[in-house]
Design an enzyme around this catalytic site. Sequence first.
Site, PDB file in Angstrom:
ATOM      1  N   GLY A  42       0.814  -1.125  -0.015  1.00 16.22           N
ATOM      2  CA  GLY A  42       0.349   0.020   0.390  1.00 16.22           C
ATOM      3  C   GLY A  42       0.528   1.568  -0.041  1.00 16.22           C
ATOM      4  N   GLU A  97       3.471   4.866   5.149  1.00 12.21           N
ATOM      5  CA  GLU A  97       2.525   3.582   5.355  1.00 12.21           C
ATOM      6  C   GLU A  97       1.369   4.282   4.489  1.00 12.21           C
ATOM      7  OE1 GLU A  97       1.001   1.374   5.090  1.00 12.21           O
ATOM      8  OE2 GLU A  97       1.105   0.567   7.215  1.00 12.21           O
ATOM      9  N   ASP A 101      -4.467   2.484  10.305  1.00  6.67           N
ATOM     10  CA  ASP A 101      -6.830   2.728  11.396  1.00  6.67           C
ATOM     11  C   ASP A 101      -6.526   2.287  12.408  1.00  6.67           C
ATOM     12  OD1 ASP A 101      -8.544   1.670  10.672  1.00  6.67           O
ATOM     13  OD2 ASP A 101      -8.878   0.003   9.980  1.00  6.67           O
ATOM     14  N   PHE A 151     -13.542   2.899   4.031  1.00  2.00           N
ATOM     15  CA  PHE A 151     -13.507   2.228   3.883  1.00  2.00           C
ATOM     16  C   PHE A 151     -11.990   2.601   1.924  1.00  2.00           C
ATOM     17  CE2 PHE A 151     -11.366  -0.988   1.466  1.00  2.00           C
ATOM     18  CZ  PHE A 151     -10.330  -2.221   1.898  1.00  2.00           C
ATOM     19  N   ASP A 158      -5.888  -0.490  -1.133  1.00  2.00           N
ATOM     20  CA  ASP A 158      -6.595  -1.725  -2.399  1.00  2.00           C
ATOM     21  C   ASP A 158      -7.581  -2.024  -1.444  1.00  2.00           C
ATOM     22  OD1 ASP A 158      -4.920  -3.619  -0.537  1.00  2.00           O
ATOM     23  OD2 ASP A 158      -6.350  -5.397  -1.183  1.00  2.00           O
TER      24      ASP A 158
HETATM   25  P1  IMP Z   1      -3.933  -1.585  10.926  1.00  3.90           P
HETATM   26  O1  IMP Z   1      -2.892  -2.073  11.468  1.00  3.90           O
HETATM   27  O2  IMP Z   1      -5.528  -1.723  12.145  1.00  3.90           O
HETATM   28  O3  IMP Z   1      -3.614   0.750  11.901  1.00  3.90           O
HETATM   29  O4  IMP Z   1      -4.250  -1.769   9.784  1.00  3.90           O
HETATM   30  C1  IMP Z   1      -3.223  -0.957   8.766  1.00  3.90           C
HETATM   31  C2  IMP Z   1      -3.674  -1.411   7.174  1.00  3.90           C
HETATM   32  O5  IMP Z   1      -5.874  -1.852   6.794  1.00  3.90           O
HETATM   33  C3  IMP Z   1      -3.299  -1.015   6.108  1.00  3.90           C
HETATM   34  O6  IMP Z   1      -1.960  -0.915   5.739  1.00  3.90           O
HETATM   35  C4  IMP Z   1      -4.074  -1.146   5.365  1.00  3.90           C
HETATM   36  O7  IMP Z   1      -2.666  -2.134   4.607  1.00  3.90           O
HETATM   37  C5  IMP Z   1      -5.094  -1.562   5.372  1.00  3.90           C
HETATM   38  N1  IMP Z   1      -6.815  -0.844   5.557  1.00  3.90           N
HETATM   39  C6  IMP Z   1      -6.790  -0.183   7.232  1.00  3.90           C
HETATM   40  N2  IMP Z   1      -7.923   0.503   6.255  1.00  3.90           N
HETATM   41  C7  IMP Z   1      -8.304   0.838   5.297  1.00  3.90           C
HETATM   42  C8  IMP Z   1      -9.041   0.884   3.995  1.00  3.90           C
HETATM   43  O8  IMP Z   1      -9.632   1.863   4.470  1.00  3.90           O
HETATM   44  N3  IMP Z   1      -8.697   0.617   2.555  1.00  3.90           N
HETATM   45  C9  IMP Z   1      -7.580   0.167   2.456  1.00  3.90           C
HETATM   46  N4  IMP Z   1      -6.990  -0.917   3.453  1.00  3.90           N
HETATM   47  C10 IMP Z   1      -6.814  -0.045   4.191  1.00  3.90           C
HETATM   48 MG    MG Z   2      -0.981  -1.798   4.109  1.00  5.52          MG
END
Ligand code: IMP
Ligand code: MG
Length: 174
Positions: A42, A97, A101, A151, A158
């Site tokens: 990403g 990054e 999220d 999202f 993706d």
């Molecule tokens: P975290 O560990 O929950 O912070 O996850 C982060 C990862 O989840 C990111 O690097 C993305 O790959 C994926 N992700 C989180 N939100 C989205 C979104 O809205 N669209 C696409 N990928 C997402």
């Molecule tokens: Mg990612």
Amino acid sequence: MADKIRVLLKEEEVNARISEIAAQVSKDYEGKCVHLICILKGGVFFTCELAKRLTVPVTMDFMSVSSYGSGTVSSGVVKIIKDLDEPLENKEVLIVEDIIDSGRTLAYLIEVLKQRKPASIRLCTLLDKPERRVKKQVAVDYTCFTIPDEFVVGFGLDYDQKYRNLPYIGVIEQ
Ligand code: IMP
Ligand code: MG
């Protein structure tokens, strides 16, 4: 059937904001070399656009991680799929990054990378969804855009591996 995508952030808006962040990063790292760590897949589009605009010396490395868990929720158990090629000792590390999220991926990753003794470690993200944060300790140093809990796809992000190549950031309409 093709998904309908609503534009959230236009290509010009994204690139203009990346230019601002790049100017800030260049100022903060003046006299130093910044070592960009692109989190695949990403982070790849953002890393390239950011790197092109930096005026300080840049080195780059790539890492691929996956969160165990199903669907769109990350579990916090992170697996390194592809590790960095270079050691981090004494480097000025900037993790790049696509989106923060829950913060689980980065909370884990920062701990792992700190053990490799970089001179400094900072975090730069294209998007931040603070409403969803579980790991409150994840400090983001540079954020291009703070977005609501939706999202999003495009600019590297993706949905089921698709839409990474969209030059803008959009939301898939249900
Ligand atoms: P975290 O560990 O929950 O912070 O996850 C982060 C990862 O989840 C990111 O690097 C993305 O790959 C994926 N992700 C989180 N939100 C989205 C979104 O809205 N669209 C696409 N990928 C997402
Ligand atoms: Mg990612």
